[in-house]
Design an enzyme around this catalytic site. Structure first.
Site, PDB file in Angstrom:
ATOM      1  N   SER A 233      -4.226  -9.140  -2.481  1.00  0.00           N
ATOM      2  CA  SER A 233      -3.919  -8.391  -1.263  1.00  0.00           C
ATOM      3  C   SER A 233      -3.662  -6.938  -1.644  1.00  0.00           C
ATOM      4  O   SER A 233      -2.849  -6.640  -2.509  1.00  0.00           O
ATOM      5  CB  SER A 233      -2.687  -8.982  -0.576  1.00  0.00           C
ATOM      6  OG  SER A 233      -2.328  -8.203   0.539  1.00  0.00           O
ATOM      7  N   GLY A 234      -4.379  -6.029  -0.983  1.00  0.00           N
ATOM      8  CA  GLY A 234      -4.243  -4.614  -1.296  1.00  0.00           C
ATOM      9  C   GLY A 234      -5.251  -4.118  -2.302  1.00  0.00           C
ATOM     10  O   GLY A 234      -5.233  -2.934  -2.658  1.00  0.00           O
TER      11      GLY A 234
ATOM     12  N   THR B 206     -11.220  -6.059   2.179  1.00  0.00           N
ATOM     13  CA  THR B 206     -11.699  -5.852   3.551  1.00  0.00           C
ATOM     14  C   THR B 206     -12.547  -4.588   3.643  1.00  0.00           C
ATOM     15  O   THR B 206     -13.590  -4.576   4.299  1.00  0.00           O
ATOM     16  CB  THR B 206     -10.504  -5.762   4.508  1.00  0.00           C
ATOM     17  OG1 THR B 206      -9.737  -6.959   4.415  1.00  0.00           O
ATOM     18  CG2 THR B 206     -10.971  -5.574   5.930  1.00  0.00           C
TER      19      THR B 206
ATOM     20  N   ASN C 148       0.116  -3.870   0.950  1.00  0.00           N
ATOM     21  CA  ASN C 148      -1.048  -3.304   1.634  1.00  0.00           C
ATOM     22  C   ASN C 148      -0.697  -3.059   3.090  1.00  0.00           C
ATOM     23  O   ASN C 148      -0.097  -3.908   3.749  1.00  0.00           O
ATOM     24  CB  ASN C 148      -2.241  -4.271   1.532  1.00  0.00           C
ATOM     25  CG  ASN C 148      -3.520  -3.653   2.070  1.00  0.00           C
ATOM     26  OD1 ASN C 148      -3.557  -2.475   2.401  1.00  0.00           O
ATOM     27  ND2 ASN C 148      -4.562  -4.457   2.144  1.00  0.00           N
TER      28      ASN C 148
ATOM     29  N   SER D   9      -3.462  -5.512   5.347  1.00  0.00           N
ATOM     30  CA  SER D   9      -3.801  -6.704   4.587  1.00  0.00           C
ATOM     31  C   SER D   9      -4.413  -7.763   5.501  1.00  0.00           C
ATOM     32  O   SER D   9      -3.868  -8.083   6.558  1.00  0.00           O
ATOM     33  CB  SER D   9      -2.547  -7.261   3.903  1.00  0.00           C
ATOM     34  OG  SER D   9      -2.837  -8.468   3.242  1.00  0.00           O
ATOM     35  N   SER D  10      -5.547  -8.316   5.081  1.00  0.00           N
ATOM     36  CA  SER D  10      -6.164  -9.411   5.827  1.00  0.00           C
ATOM     37  C   SER D  10      -5.374 -10.685   5.551  1.00  0.00           C
ATOM     38  O   SER D  10      -5.283 -11.131   4.406  1.00  0.00           O
ATOM     39  CB  SER D  10      -7.619  -9.599   5.396  1.00  0.00           C
ATOM     40  OG  SER D  10      -8.382  -8.461   5.712  1.00  0.00           O
TER      41      SER D  10
ATOM     42  N   GLY E 211      -7.732 -13.533  -3.272  1.00  0.00           N
ATOM     43  CA  GLY E 211      -7.824 -13.833  -4.687  1.00  0.00           C
ATOM     44  C   GLY E 211      -6.675 -14.710  -5.152  1.00  0.00           C
ATOM     45  O   GLY E 211      -5.827 -15.156  -4.374  1.00  0.00           O
TER      46      GLY E 211
ATOM     47  N   GLU F  13      -3.267 -15.982  -6.367  1.00  0.00           N
ATOM     48  CA  GLU F  13      -1.932 -15.472  -6.057  1.00  0.00           C
ATOM     49  C   GLU F  13      -0.876 -16.255  -6.829  1.00  0.00           C
ATOM     50  O   GLU F  13      -0.966 -17.488  -6.981  1.00  0.00           O
ATOM     51  CB  GLU F  13      -1.631 -15.588  -4.554  1.00  0.00           C
ATOM     52  CG  GLU F  13      -2.404 -14.615  -3.696  1.00  0.00           C
ATOM     53  CD  GLU F  13      -1.970 -14.640  -2.243  1.00  0.00           C
ATOM     54  OE1 GLU F  13      -2.484 -13.836  -1.462  1.00  0.00           O
ATOM     55  OE2 GLU F  13      -1.101 -15.480  -1.895  1.00  0.00           O
TER      56      GLU F  13
END
Length: 1481
Positions: free
Chosen positions: A151-152, A156, A200, A203-204, A422, A424
Site C-alpha cells: 500500500s502506497g 493504482t 498512502n 490507498s486502494s 502485495g 503484507e
C-alpha cells in the site's frame, strides 16, 4: 588495484569495501577497507561488486554479478542520482514511487513509446503497455499486466497509466468514446474503494482486474471489471490518522448543495463513521471538487441523476446509522433522531428497524422466540448492517459500471490489468493479511513458473543444453493453506461447529500441522497464534477474530426490513441474495472479493440455495482466486512490481531496509536468482565482436563472426563450462562479463599507457633537441667572443691584409670564370636562335602552301556542294509542282464533271435563251417603237448590273473562295451573264420593250441580284476567316521563334559541354521529348475515358465549350496528370495555368454561374484527389504547387495595382474584367494550408521510421562507441544491417523530397518552409528519443550526433537552403550533443553549460545530465552536486516545464506572392484537351 566487494551492514543492509590483499585458497580471514577508511575483517567470502561501467543499467540482468547487493545498489543509483523510477529486471518492471509528480506521462511520451520495441526505450510503464498491446496483435493471444506492491507503492497509479496508454494508442471502435468511459471508471472506483491510510493518501482498499476488450482492428470496444477483497471494516472503524472511504468525505464537503439538503449531512467530524481517524482532510485535495468529478464520471457511464441521488441517499443513511447510540444497560432503546433520519432515507418503518437493532430472533427445534441483546452486541449488529449495505452498494455500482463498459460488438481479444495488494506483514496480522498473503503465494507461484518457462524456451531456441534449474517452489505453503485439512479447511470446519471458537481452532491447527509441516510454527509465548513461512518472510497471525470474519454474520431480520423498503434502489441491492452467490460476491469482515467472470454458472438444484448462502468467506475467496489464476494462465503475463522507497512519503528518498524487504517479497530477487543459476549474460555474436574487438589480433579476425568469437573465447576463458554458444547468442555464467570487461579495460589501459609513453617521449625528445640547439648556439657565440678578446692588434692587421689578398684573388678567379661562361653562352644562344629562326621559316612556308591548297580544295568542295544542293532543290520543286499540278488536274476534272451535270439539269434554260435570240432577230427586221423609253432605261441598268456580276464572277473564279459556293450557282450565273451581255450589245433601245412581254427579263434581274448578295456575304466571311488564320499563323511563328531560341540555347549549352556530357544531355533531351509525347497520349486516353454519362451529370453545362472545360477539369484532377520530367512544351504548374485560363474565359463571357461552378468544382476536385491519394507525397506536393500557382494567377491577373506592378503590358491585357474573386482567393489559401499540413503529415510518416535509427542508433563513425552489456531486453544493434536505416537513408529521402518539389515547380519560399518543417521533425524526434534513452547519453554518442547534424547542414548548403531557418530548428539537438561532450566538473563548467544551452529547457538539461552514462571506464559520471549547481543557476530561467519537444508541431505557413513571368498566350495547351478557344480570349 584489488577487488571490491559487498559486506552486510545493519544500517545500510550492504556496504561497499575493498580487499587489502588478494584472496588465496585456504585464507580464513579477509582484510577489507571500507569506503570511510576503516579496516574490517570478514570470515566468509563476500559478493563481488560490478564494474562501475555496469552500474545504473536499465536492466538488472545486464549486471555481471547478480545478487541482492548489486540489485539494491543499481536501483538506488538510478533512483537517487539519475531520478529514474523505472528499471527492468528481466521480464519484470520495477517501479519505485517517487512521491512527486514527474513530467513523464504526457501524450508526447505516449507517442514516443508507441510502436517502439520494449528494449529500445528506457524502462517505463508505457513500454510494458506497448509490449502487451503489440503481442496481443502479433500473437493473437490475450495479455495481462499484473501490478502488485505494498500500500502506497503506486499500484493504482501504474494501472491507471497503463489503461490511459491503451485508450490513447488504440482509440475507440465506435463514436461512443469507449476509451473515455474506461478512464472514467477510475474516479468512481477510487471514490468508493480508496481511502487515506498512514502509508498512502489514496490507498486502494480492494483488488481489481479490468479486462479491456478490443475488436479485430485492435480498437477498444469495452471493458469488464472484477474486484477482490473490499475492506468492509473501514466503513465502521478507522485507525489514527486514517480516513473512511473518500465518498463519505466528498458527500460531507458537498452538503451545502441544494440537491443534498434532504440528506441532512453536515461536517465530517459530526459522524461517528468519519471522525474516528482524526484526520478528515487530505493536504492538497478538495473533496467538493472530487465530488463533482465523481458525479461527472457517473453521468459519462450512464448512471442517471436519479440513481446517483439514490446512491447518495444510501451512503448518507450509512453515516446516520453510525450515529445511532444504545442505552447503557440494555439495548431496548436507542437514540431517536439519527435512526429516524436513517429510516426516512432508507424508506423503512422506524419501529421495525429500532426493534430489530435491539433484539434478535432465536429458533430452536420446537419454537422461535425473540431475545433482547446487550449493548455491545447491538453495536456490533449495527456495524455489521452498515458494512453489509456498503458492500452490496459497492457490488451494485461495479455491476452498473460493467454494464456501461459492456462491448456492443464481439470481443476479439483483451488485455487485463490486475491491480492487487502485495505481501503484507504487520505487528498484528489477522484474517485480512492471511487472505492477502495467500493470494500473493498463488501469484508468486504463477510468476516463478512463467520465468522458468521463458528461461527454458530461450535455451531451447538457442539449442543450449538444458540443465534443470533449481528454483523455489511454494506449492507446500499453498498446500498448507488450501489443501484438505489445511488452514482454510480447518477454519471452515470450525465455523460449522455450534460452539466453535478461535481457541479451539488454534488447537486443531497445532494438532494437525505442528511438527509435521516445516512451514508451520507455534509462537513460544502464545497459544492463540500461529506462524507460516511464506516465500517472502515469516508471518505471525493472531487467531482472534478469524471465525467471526470468516462467517461474516448479518441478522436476517434487519435485511428483511431493508428489503421491504419503499425506496426502490435499496431492494435492488439485496435482490440477488437468495440466488446462488458467485465465488466472489460474499465478503469477509475486512474485505469483499467480487467476480465478474463471463462464465455461465452451474445450475443450482432446488434446496441448495440456503446451503450455498452459507459458504464462508475463505471458501469464496479461494474459488475467486482459482478463477483469477485460470484467467492469468490463459494469457501472456507482464509484471510490474511497485516499490515503496520510504515510509514517510519523502520525495526521492531511498530506505535500503524497506526496499530490500519489498524486493524479497515481490519476487524480483527470485528472478535474479533463477537467471544467475544458468547463463544470465547473453550477447549476440556481432555485439560481442564489436565490444571485444580490441582483445583480438588481426590474424584472429575471420570472415565468419561466429567462428571468430569462438576462437577468441577459447583463448580468453579456459573453463568451457563458463560459456555456451547458441545459434545467435553467446551465453555466459555470472561474473564472466565482468572478467571480460576487466581484460578489456586492462588492454585499453595498456594501450593508453603506451600511447602516453610514446607521446611523452616524443615531446621530451623534441624539447631536448630544442634545448641542445640553444646550448650549441650559446656556446658558439661565447667561444667567438672569447677568441676575439684574445687576439692582439698586430694579429688583427695581418688578418685584415690576408683578407684583402684573398678578396682580390677570389675576384680574379671568379671574373675569369664568368668571362668564359659568358662567351660560351653567347655562342650557344647564336646557334640556337639561328636554328629556331630557320625552323620558324620552314613552318611558315609550309603553312602558306597549305593555305593555298585548302583554298582551292574548299572552293571545289563548296561549288560541288552548291551544285548538288541546286539539283536537289530543282528536283524537289519539280516534285512539288508535279504534285500540285496533279491535284489541280484532279480538281478541274471534278469541276468539269459537275458543270456537265448541271448543264443537263438546266438545258431548258438554254433553250429559252435561244428562243429569245430568235425573237430578237425577228424584231430587228421591224422598226422600234418610241414608247419603249422606260424599258430601255431598265435594260440599260440590267446590262450594267450584268457587267458587274460578270466581273465579280471572273474575280471569284480566280480565287480560292469559289470552291466554297455551290458549283451550279456559279455556272448558271456565269452563262446567264454572257448571254445577256451578247444580247444587249446587239439590240437597239427601241426594241427592249418587246423582250419583257412575259417578265423573263425581270426574273433574270432578280436572280442576278440574289446571286450578287450571296457572293458579297461570302466574300466578307472569307476575308474575316483569312484575317483570323493570318493572326493564328503569326502566333505560331512567334512560338516557333521562341522554340527555336530555346533549341539554340540548348544547343549552345550542349556544345560547351564535354563529349560525354553532351551525349548524356542529348539523351536526356530525347527522353524529355518522348515523355512529353507519352503524356499527351495519356491525356488523350484519359479524355476518352470520361464518358458521356459523367459529362451529363453537370446540368448547368450546356454549350460545347462548357463540356470541354468540364472535361479539362476531369483530366486535370486525374491522378495521371503529374509532370514526370521537365518537358519542353509542358511547363510545371500547367494544370494551374489551364484552370486559370478557363476562369478567364468564363470572365470574358461574363458568366457568373460558370465562374462559380468552375471554381467550386476545382476546389472539390482537388480535395477529392487528395482524399483518395493523400498518403502519396508526389501527389500532395503536385497539388500544393498547382494550388499555390493558381492562387498566384488569381492575384496576378486580378486587376489590383499591388499585384500588377510586376506584370508586362501584355500580361495586364489578360486581367479579369468582370468579377472580383477575392473571396475565392481566401478559400484557395485555406485549401493550400490544408494541403501543406497534409504534406507535412505525409513526410513525417515517411521520415519517422528512419530518424531514430539513422540519427541515433547507427554508428556513422564506426568504432567510436562500443556496445555495452545489455540485459534480457535487447536493444537495437547499432551495427548497420540490411534493412536498417542509416544517415544516408535520411539524406537520400531528403533529396527525393527536394527533387519532387522542384520538379513540380513549387515556390522557393514554400520549399524552404517545408525543409524547415522536415528538419524540425528530425531534430525533435531525435532529441525526444535521446531524452528517453539512457544508453544514448554518452560522450561518443554526442560526437556521432554532432557529425550527423553536420552532414545535414552540408546538405542544406548544397541545396542553397541555409537561409531557410532549418539549421536553427536543429539547435536544441546540437546543444544536447555538445552537452554530452563538454566537461562537467567545476563551477566554470556549469557556467559554460548554462550559457551554451540556451535552446534547451532546464528540465531537458537536467535530464541529459542525469542520463549521462560512461561507455568506458575512462569516462566519469556526472556528480549529483554538479547537477544541483546547474539547477540553482537555471532556477531564474523562465521556460516550459515540458520535457519533450512537440514533434507534431507545424510552423505557420505563408504563401508569399510570386508572380509568373510566363505569358499566357505562349502556353502550349495539349491539343487533346480541345481548349484552343481559351487562348484566343
Amino acid at each position: 588495484m584489488y577487488a571490491r566487494v559487498w559486506i552486510p551492514d545493519p544500517e545500510e543492509v550492504w556496504k561497499s569495501a575493498e580487499l587489502l590483499k588478494d584472496y588465496k585458497p585456504g585464507d580464513k580471514v579477509l582484510q577489507l577497507r571500507l569506503e570511510e577508511g576503516k579496516v574490517s575483517l570478514c570470515i566468509e567470502l563476500p559478493p563481488l561488486r560490478n564494474p562501475d561501467i555496469l552500474v545504473g543499467e536499465n536492466d538488472l540482468t545486464a549486471l555481471s554479478y547478480l545478487h541482492e547487493p548489486a540489485v539494491l545498489h543499481n536501483l538506488k543509483v538510478r533512483f537517487i542520482d539519475s531520478k529514474l523510477i523505472y528499471t527492468y529486471c528481466g521480464i519484470v518492471l520495477v517501479a519505485i514511487n517517487p512521491y512527486e509528480q514527474l513530467p513523464i506521462y504526457g501524450e508526447d511520451i505516449i507517442n514516443a513509446y508507441s510502436g517502439q520495441n520494449m528494449g529500445d526505450m528506457d524502462p517505463h510503464i508505457f513500454a510494458v503497455a506497448e509490449e502487451a498491446y503489440k503481442q496481443m496483435a502479433r500473437d493473437e493471444r490475450n495479455q495481462s499486466i499484473i501490478v502488485s506492491g505494498e500500500s502506497g507503492a503506486g499500484k493504482t497509479v501504474s494501472a491507471k497509466y497503463a489503461m490511459r496508454y491503451f485508450a490513447t494508442v488504440s482509440g475507440s471502435a465506435s463514436e461512443a468514446n469507449v476509451e473515455e468511459k474506461v478512464l472514467a471508471s477510475n474516479p468512481i472506483m477510487e471514490s468508493i474503494g480508496n481511502a487515506k491510510t498512514t502509508r498512502n493518501d489514496n490507498s486502494s482498499r480492494f483488488g481489481k482486474y479490468i479486462e479491456i476488450g478490443f475488436d479485430k482492428r485492435y480498437r477498444i470496444i469495452g471493458a469488464n471489471m472484477r474486484t477482490y477483497l473490499l475492506e468492509k471494516s473501514r466503513v465502521v472503524f478507522q485507525a489514527e490518522e486514517e480516513r473512511n472511504y473518500h465518498i463519505f468525505y466528498q458527500l460531507c464537503a458537498s452538503a451545502a448543495l441544494p440537491e443534498f439538503k434532504t440528506l441532512r449531512l453536515g461536517n465530517a467530524n459530526y459522524f461517528h463513521y468519519t471522525k474516528q481517524g482524526g484526520s478528515p482532510v487530505i493536504d492538497g485535495v478538495d473533496d467538493a471538487k472530487e465530488m463533482a468529478n465523481t458525479r461527472q464520471a457517473c453521468t459519462l457511464l450512464g448512471i442517471s441523476d436519479s440513481y446517483q441521488m439514490g446512491i447518495f441517499r444510501i451512503l448518507a443513511g450509512i453515516l446516520h446509522l453510525g450515529n445511532v447510540e444504545f442505552a447503557s444497560r440494555d439495548s431496548d432503546s436507542c437514540t431517536h433522531e439519527p435512526l429516524t433520519i436513517f429510516c426516512d432515507l432508507m424508506g423503512v418503518e422506524y419501529e421495525e428497524m429500532a426493534h430489530w437493532l435491539c433484539h434478535r430472533k432465536l429458533a430452536t427445534a420446537t419454537e422461535t422466540y425473540i431475545k433482547p441483546i446487550s449493548k455491545l452486541h447491538a453495536i456490533n449488529a449495527r456495524d455489521a448492517l452498515a458494512k453489509h449495505i456498503y458492500a452490496n452498494l459497492f457490488n451494485w455500482i461495479v455491476d452498473h459500471v460493467n454494464k456501461a463498459l459492456h462491448a456492443t460488438v464481439k470481443q476479439h481479444s483483451f488485455i487485463g490489468v490486475l491491480d492487487i495488494y502485495g505481501f503484507e506483514t504487520f505487528e498484528i496480522n489477522s484474517f485480512e493479511q492471511f487472505c492477502i498473503n495467500y493470494a500473493n503465494e498463488k501469484l508468486q507461484q504463477q510468476f516463478n513458473m512463467h520465468v522458468f518457462k521463458l528461461e527454458q524456451e530461450e535455451y531451447m531456441k538457442e539449442q543450449i543444453p538444458w540443465t534443470l534449474i533449481d528454483f523455489y517452489d511454494n506449492q507446500p505453503c499453498i498446500n498448507l493453506i488450501e489443501a484438505k485439512m489445511g488452514v482454510l479447511d480447518l477454519l471452515d470446519e470450525e465455523c460449522k461447529m455450534p460452539k466453535g471458537s478461535d481457541d479451539s481452532w488454534a488447537q486443531k491447527l497445532y494438532n494437525t500441522h505442528l511438527n509435521k509441516c516445516a512451514l508451520f510454527e507455534k509462537p513460544r509465548m502464545s497459544n492463540k497464534a500461529f506462524i507460516i513461512k511464506h516465500f517472502a518472510d515469516k508471518v505471525e497471525y493472531q487467531c482472534e477474530g478469524f471465525l467471526e470474519k470468516n462467517k461474516d454474520t448479518v441478522y436476517e431480520e434487519q435485511i428483511k426490513v431493508l428489503k421491504s423498503s419503499k425506496f426502490k434502489l435499496l431492494p435492488e441491492l439485496f435482490q440477488d441474495e437468495e440466488k446462488v452467490l458467485s465465488p466472489t460476491s460474499a465478503t469477509p469482515s475486512g474485505r469483499v472479493p467480487l467476480s465478474r467472470m463471463p462464465i455461465k454458472p452451474a445450475k443450482a438444484r432446488p434446496g441448495q440455495a440456503s446451503k450455498e448462502h452459507k459458504k464462508t468467506v475463505g471458501h469464496q475467496f479461494r474459488n475467486s482466486l482459482h478463477l483469477l489464476m485460470e484467467t492469468l494462465n490463459a494469457t501472456t503475463p507482464h509484471y510490474v512490481r511497485c516499490i515503496k522507497p520510504n515510509d514517510f512519503k519523502f520525495p526521492f528518498t531511498f530506505d535500503e531496509k524497506r526496499a530490500v524487504q519489498q524486493l524479497r517479497a515481490c519476487g524480483v530477487l527470485e528472478t535474479i536468482r533463477i537467471s544467475a543459476a544458468g547463463f544470465p549474460s547473453r550477447w549476440t555474436y556481432q555485439e560481442f565482436f564489436s565490444r571485444y574487438r580490441v582483445l583480438m589480433k588481426q590474424r584472429d579476425v575471420l570472415g565468419d563472426r561466429k567462428q571468430t568469437c569462438k576462437n577468441v573465447l577459447e583463448k580468453l576463458i579456459q573453463d568451457k563450462d563458463k560459456y555456451q554458444f547458441g545459434k545467435t547468442k553467446i551465453f555466459f555464467r555470472a561474473g564472466q562479463v565482468a572478467y571480460l570487461e576487466k581484460i578489456r579495460a586492462d588492454k585499453l589501459r595498456a594501450a593508453c599507457i603506451r600511447i602516453q609513453k610514446t607521446i611523452r617521449g616524443w615531446l621530451m625528445r623534441k624539447k631536448y633537441i630544442r634545448m641542445r640547439k640553444a646550448a650549441i648556439t650559446i656556446q658558439r657565440h661565447v667561444r667567438g667572443y672569447q677568441a676575439r678578446c684574445c687576439i692582439t692588434a698586430t694579429a688583427k692587421n695581418k688578418t685584415r691584409a690576408a683578407i684583402t689578398i684573398q678578396k682580390f684573388q677570389r675576384m680574379y678567379v671568379v671574373r675569369k670564370r664568368y668571362q668564359c661562361m659568358r662567351d660560351a653562352t653567347i655562342a650557344l644562344q647564336a646557334l640556337l636562335r639561328g636554328y629556331m629562326v630557320r625552323n620558324r621559316y620552314q613552318m611558315m612556308l609550309r603553312e602558306h602552301k597549305s593555305v593555298v591548297i585548302q583554298k582551292h580544295v574548299r572552293g571545289w568542295l563548296a561549288r560541288r556542294r552548291y551544285r548538288r544542293t541546286l539539283r536537289a532543290i530543282v528536283y524537289l520543286q519539280c516534285c512539288y509542282r508535279r504534285m500540285m499540278a496533279k491535284r489541280e488536274l484532279k480538281k478541274l476534272k471534278i469541276e468539269a464533271r459537275s458543270v456537265e451535270r448541271y448543264k443537263k439539269l438546266h438545258i431548258g434554260l438554254e433553250n429559252k435563251i435561244m428562243q429569245l435570240q430568235r425573237k430578237i432577230d425577228e424584231q430587228v427586221k421591224g422598226s422600234p417603237s418610241p414608247a419603249s423609253g422606260k424599258p430601255c432605261q431598265r435594260l440599260g441598268y440590267l446590262s450594267q448590273h450584268c457587267g458587274r456580276s460578270q466581273n465579280a464572277l471572273n474575280f471569284l473564279g480566280k480565287g480560292a473562295c469559289v470552291m466554297s459556293l455551290p458549283c451550279h450557282l456559279f455556272t448558271i450565273t456565269y452563262i446567264s451573264c454572257i448571254f445577256l451581255n451578247t444580247f444587249l450589245e446587239r439590240q437597239s433601245p427601241q426594241d427592249y420593250h418587246m423582250l419583257n412581254e412575259d417578265g423573263e427579263l425581270w426574273l433574270a434581274y432578280e436572280g442576278l441580284k440574289q446571286a450578287n448578295r450571296l457572293l458579297e456575304s461570302q466574300l466578307q466571311s472569307q476575308k474575316k476567316s483569312h484575317e483570323n488564320e493570318l493572326e493564328s499563323l503569326r502566333g505560331e511563328i512567334q512560338s516557333l521563334k521562341e522554340e527555336n531560341n530555346r533549341q539554340q540555347q540548348l544547343l549552345a549549352q550542349n556544345l560547351q559541354l564535354p563529349p560525354e556530357a553532351r551525349i548524356e544531355a542529348s539523351l536526356q533531351h530525347e527522353i524529355t521529348r518522348l515523355t512529353n509525347e507519352n503524356l499527351v497520349r495519356e491525356m488523350m486516353l484519359q479524355e476518352l475515358a470520361w464518358g458521356l454519362t459523367d459529362l451529363l451529370q453537370l446540368p448547368h453545362i450546356t454549350s460545347s465549350n462548357d463540356l470541354t472545360l468540364t472535361k479539362t477539369m476531369c483530366v486535370c484532377f486525374s491522378q495521371e496528370l503529374k509532370p514526370r520530367g521537365v518537358a519542353v512544351n509542358l511547363i510545371p504548374g500547367l494544370p494551374a495555368y489551364i484552370l486559370f485560363m478557363c476562369v478567364r474565359h468564363a470572365d470574358y463571357l461574363n458568366d457568373d454561374q460558370k465562374v462559380r461552378s468552375l471554381l467550386t468544382s476545382t476546389i472539390n476536385g482537388i480535395k477529392k484527389v487528395l482524399k483518395k491519394r493523400g498518403d502519396d507525397f508526389e501527389t500532395v506536393s503536385f497539388w500544393l504547387s498547382n494550388t499555390c500557382r493558381f492562387l498566384h494567377c488569381l492575384k496576378q491577373y486580378s486587376g489590383e495595382e499591388g499585384f500588377m506592378k510586376h506584370n508586362t503590358p501584355r500580361q495586364n491585357e489578360h486581367c479579369l474584367t468582370n468579377f472580383d474573386l477575392a473571396e475565392y482567393r481566401q478559400v484557395l489559401s485555406d485549401l493550400a494550408i490544408q494541403i501543406y499540413q497534409q504534406l507535412v503529415r505525409v513526410l513525417e510518416n515517411i521520415l519517422q521510421p528512419m530518424i531514430v535509427s539513422g540519427m541515433l542508433e547507427h554508428e556513422t563513425i564506426q568504432g567510436v562507441s562500443g556496445v555495452k552489456p545489455t540485459g534480457l531486453r535487447k536493444r537495437t544493434s547499432s551495427i548497420a544491417d540490411e534493412g536498417t536505416y542509416t544517415l544516408d537513408s535520411i539524406i537520400r529521402q531528403l533529396n527525393s523530397f527536394h527533387s519532387v518539389m522542384c520538379q513540380h515547380g513549387m515556390d522557393p519560399e514554400l520549399i524552404k518552409q517545408v525543409v524547415k518543417q522536415m528538419f524540425y521533425i528530425i531534430g525533435a524526434v531525435t532529441l525526444n528519443n535521446l531524452l528517453l534513452r539512457k544508453d544514448m547519453c554518452s560522450w561518443s554518442k554526442g560526437m556521432q550526433i554532432r557529425y550527423n547534424v553536420s552532414q545535414l547542414e552540408e546538405w542544406l548548403r548544397d541545396k542553397n537552403l541555409m537561409n531557410s531557418g532549418a539549421k536553427e530548428t536543429l539547435e536544441p539537438l546540437i546543444q544536447a550533443a555538445q552537452l554530452l561532450q563538454v566537461k562537467k566538473k567545476t563551477d566554470e563548467d556549469a557556467e559554460a553549460i548554462c550559457s551554451m544551452c540556451n535552446a534547451l529547457t532546464t528540465a531537458q538539461i537536467v535530464k541529459v545530465l542525469n542520463l549521462y552514462t560512461p561507455v568506458n571506464e575512462f569516462e566519469e559520471r556526472v556528480l549529483v552536486s554538479f547537477i544541483r549547481t546547474i539547477q540553482v543557476r537555471l532556477r531564474d530561467r523562465k521556460d516550459s516545464p515540458q520535457l519533450l519537444m512537440d514533434a507534431k508541431h507545424i510552423f505557420p505557413v505563408t504563401f508569399p506572392f510570386n508572380p509568373s513571368s510566363l505569358a499566357l498566350e505562349t502556353i502550349q495547351i495539349p491539343a487533346s484537351l480541345g481548349l484552343g478557344f481559351i487562348s484566343r480570349v
